[in-house]
Design an enzyme around this catalytic site. Sequence first.
Site, short mmCIF file in Angstrom:
data_model
loop_
_atom_site.label_atom_id
_atom_site.label_comp_id
_atom_site.label_asym_id
_atom_site.label_seq_id
_atom_site.Cartn_x
_atom_site.Cartn_y
_atom_site.Cartn_z
N GLU A 1 1.28 2.23 -1.55
CA GLU A 1 -0.10 2.63 -2.15
C GLU A 1 0.10 4.11 -2.90
O GLU A 1 -0.51 4.10 -3.96
CB GLU A 1 -1.41 2.33 -1.58
CG GLU A 1 -1.56 0.85 -1.29
CD GLU A 1 -1.72 -0.11 -2.56
OE1 GLU A 1 -2.24 0.32 -3.77
OE2 GLU A 1 -1.41 -1.56 -2.40
N GLU B 1 -2.94 -4.19 -14.89
CA GLU B 1 -2.26 -3.28 -14.39
C GLU B 1 -0.91 -4.08 -13.86
O GLU B 1 -0.94 -5.17 -13.58
CB GLU B 1 -3.21 -3.32 -12.70
CG GLU B 1 -3.77 -2.08 -12.49
CD GLU B 1 -4.42 -2.15 -11.18
OE1 GLU B 1 -3.63 -2.23 -10.20
OE2 GLU B 1 -5.60 -2.20 -11.03
N GLU C 1 -0.82 8.94 -5.76
CA GLU C 1 -2.30 9.27 -5.37
C GLU C 1 -2.17 9.51 -3.81
O GLU C 1 -2.30 8.38 -3.08
CB GLU C 1 -3.28 8.09 -5.77
CG GLU C 1 -3.49 8.43 -7.40
CD GLU C 1 -4.17 7.03 -7.93
OE1 GLU C 1 -5.29 7.02 -7.94
OE2 GLU C 1 -3.61 6.26 -8.78
N LYS D 1 -4.77 7.58 -1.34
CA LYS D 1 -4.64 5.93 -1.14
C LYS D 1 -4.20 5.62 0.31
O LYS D 1 -3.80 6.63 0.96
CB LYS D 1 -3.91 5.32 -2.03
CG LYS D 1 -4.40 5.56 -3.67
CD LYS D 1 -3.96 4.56 -4.66
CE LYS D 1 -5.22 3.78 -4.87
NZ LYS D 1 -4.76 2.82 -5.66
#
Length: 336
Positions: A318, A259, A310, A313
């Site tokens: 985030e 990541e 997303e 999150k």
Amino acid sequence: MGLVLSYIINFLCFLTIHLSFLVDGGGIGLNYGLVADNLPSPPQVISLVKSRNVARIRIFEPNHGVLDALQNSGVEVIIGTVNADIPKIASDINYAKNWVQTNVVPYAPTVKFRAISLGNEVNPGDLASMLHALNNLNDAVKSSGYLIPVTTTIGVYLLARSYPPSQGDFSEAAKPAMQQVAGFLASNGYPILVTAYPYFAYAGDPNNVPLQYALINSTEVVVRDGDLGYTNLFDAMVDGVYAALEKVGGGAVEVVVCESGWPSKGNGDFTTIALAQTYNQNLVKHVMNSGTPKKPGNKVETYVFAIFNEDQKSPGVEQNFGLFYPDMTEVYHIDF
Ligand SMILES: *[C@@H]1O[C@H](CO)[C@@H](O)[C@H](O)[C@H]1NC(C)=O
């Protein structure tokens, strides 16, 4: 005649498989996070990934919808167990075997598993059981007849020292367990997965971390470390982990950055589309073309976080690491 033909076909397949390993190099992949209620279907996502010339993804859980979509796609996958499964896998070989029978065996004939990660960003020092879990899962995979590396995913924050990179050292709390993990990985020839975000280092200390150094956008050496010169923080982080691994007997273990990324929104001037695009494009170019100062010939296999923004999150940065919006349009363009 049929036999000769099938020999030729087998030989051609053999050649293709081996050539594809060669052209892969270190290689780039994408994290396919699913913490959202508005994402396209897995087959659409795998098509999107392929259309961008990316041949690897990472998923955080053994999601069968994604695994179904990966079948015969040619896209390779790192698959994670949830953290809560680690103690169960550690204490019960049958739980480990069942996990493999359910999530790997049905797919392994048609899906290429790059690795299985026990959990995500765990601190093995917090678990009495990481070595048992690695051994049980490895035994379960081997007894299924497949050859898949079994490993775990740590964050660079397990290092108590990382500056300069040669001084990289795990914290005292993490060290005994990391010694066991490194020993397991080294003796099996498996890589360790590491999450590494220059963004968080920069955003946490912008007065001391130069922006161009964090963005992999400097041509000048910014940090000197003995004979080695660092133009970017990504390399410094990776080499810091290599140095820390050497100190726990894991000098031979390969680091895969599972990541890295830069949010495009959520923290004012630190998170613009221009900065996110600059970092991720520089990251892709860099890891495709060169290794780190400590291991110049060794390109770092790297997975960008993430395919999508997303929405489930935590609010703020985030939710804004995606290269794509849920409707599959680009947040910004990246060439792979
Ligand atoms: C990256 O470096 C180039 C060349 O020095 C510069 O023109 C550009 O503004 C930099 N990008 C960012 C986002 O700072």
